[in-house]
Design a protein around this motif. Structure first.
Motif: not given
Length: 373
Positions: A231-243
């Motif tokens: 998916g996409r990650a463009t905003e702060a915290g997006d990769i943590r949400l993905a995890a």
């Protein structure tokens, strides 16, 4: 401590015109730092060397010829690592470069050395940054846009999750840029032919991999028991949400039937030295019966392989169905293919009568044994 492999594609790091986007690099460095602060061990698989370097050599668009791409990669890889090191150092994190080729995965000693290096870096809280060694790789053995590479690395390091960042927020039933009724597929439990069909072709003109290559990477990781986010990650915290399974994208569940390290090597790391074509009876035995492949079921032999080599197995309609470790030399199998076990034993001397024993076989596609193939 959970280990996460994050893969970032070219389109997420560069502009359409080529060259690195330092703001994007800084964003991802902050995201990886936040993961590490949460207690994760982080490994980064990155694309972008060719995209970062081609404009510096005067190319107006991404080059097409192999030697041009290799030249661009040799310039761009240095720029890419410099950008990552500068961005991560601002968070007090070290970065280490690891360049791999598919040949590295075919050698158990080489891949073992690479794994030991990455394990030591992680113990030292340094983020291994892995890319394909584009300056020496040849087109027919390349990983593509590093999606497959990220899945292989995740399996090697026994990661808890693989996160693939792309410019789309997941897999859709159709192209959402063309069809407003396309809906996102939030979860995939099993990869089917239909999923490959709707994935379509490549997307960005900067990267080389489309959603189809993401699905292939997910399939490899899932077979190793590793869940995948695309998916996409463009905003702060997006990769943590993905995890934490709350990201903007598609989640691929880990397979319930994970492969042993040996079968992962056979299926995904090895370079096949030849192939055989089998009849419908042998295909059914391999795919549905859990049986070994016997000479009686072989209808054609290609390549110059030897006992202990990995070969591919195709059905009568030319579709690849799996791989395995062969017990015959090519000339031996050509001499006895289609014959009964008793006749084979009279004609050749082999350590095992099976062409491929079921314990050394891996199914890579599941096709019905009857009907149209």
């Amino acid at each position: 401590m959970q280990r996460i492999v994050v893969k970032i594609g070219s389109s997420s790091l560069t502009s359409e015109a080529g060259g690195l986007n330092k703001e994007k690099i800084a964003y991802f460095a902050a995201e990886l730092s936040a993961l590490q602060q949460q207690g994760y061990e982080v490994v980064l698989v990155t694309s972008g060397a060719v995209a970062a370097g081609f404009s510096s050599l005067g190319y107006k668009t991404r080059p097409k010829l192999l030697h041009e791409k290799q030249a661009a990669a040799s310039v761009g890889q240095a720029l890419l690592m410099q950008a990552y090191q500068e961005a991560l150092s601002g968070h007090g994190i070290g970065a280490a470069q690891i360049l791999l080729t598919r040949y590295d995965f075919t050698s158990r000693r080489r891949v073992g050395n690479a794994t030991a290096t990455m394990e030591e870096l992680l113990r030292r809280k340094v983020i291994p940054i892995i890319n394909e060694n584009d300056t020496v790789s040849v087109d027919e053995l390349k990983f593509g846009d590093n999606d497959t590479l990220s899945a292989l690395v995740a399996n090697l390091l026994k990661a808890g999750q693989l996160i693939i960042i792309t410019d789309m927020d997941g897999l859709y039933t159709d192209d959402p840029r063309k069809n407003k009724d396309a809906r996102r597929i939030d979860r995939v439990d099993e990869i089917s032919d239909e999923l490959y069909r709707i994935a379509g072709g490549a997307g960005s003109s900067v990267g080389t991999g489309g959603m189809r290559s993401k699905i292939e990477a997910a399939r490899i990781a899932m077979r190793g028991g590793i869940p995948v986010f695309v998916g996409r990650a463009t905003e702060a915290g997006d990769i943590r949400l993905a995890a934490s399974e709350s990201g903007r994208g598609t989640y691929f569940a880990a397979s319930m039937h994970t492969l042993s390290i040996k079968k992962q090597w056979v299926g995904f790391h090895s370079v096949p030295q030849g192939k055989v074509i089998v009849d419908k009876g042998a295909q059914s035995a391999l795919l549905e019966g859990g049986k070994s492949l016997l000479p009686a079921g072989v209808t054609a032999v290609e390549g110059d392989f030897h006992p202990g080599d990995v070969i591919e197995v195709y059905c009568s309609q030319g579709t690849g169905i799996g791989r395995g470790i062969v017990n015959y030399a090519a000339w031996q199998l050509q001499a006895v293919m289609g014959l009964s076990t008793e006749e084979v034993q009279r004609r050749v001397e082999v350590a095992r009568i099976e062409v491929i024993h079921r314990d050394e076989w891996i199914t890579l596609q599941s096709y019905p044994a009857s009907g149209a193939l």
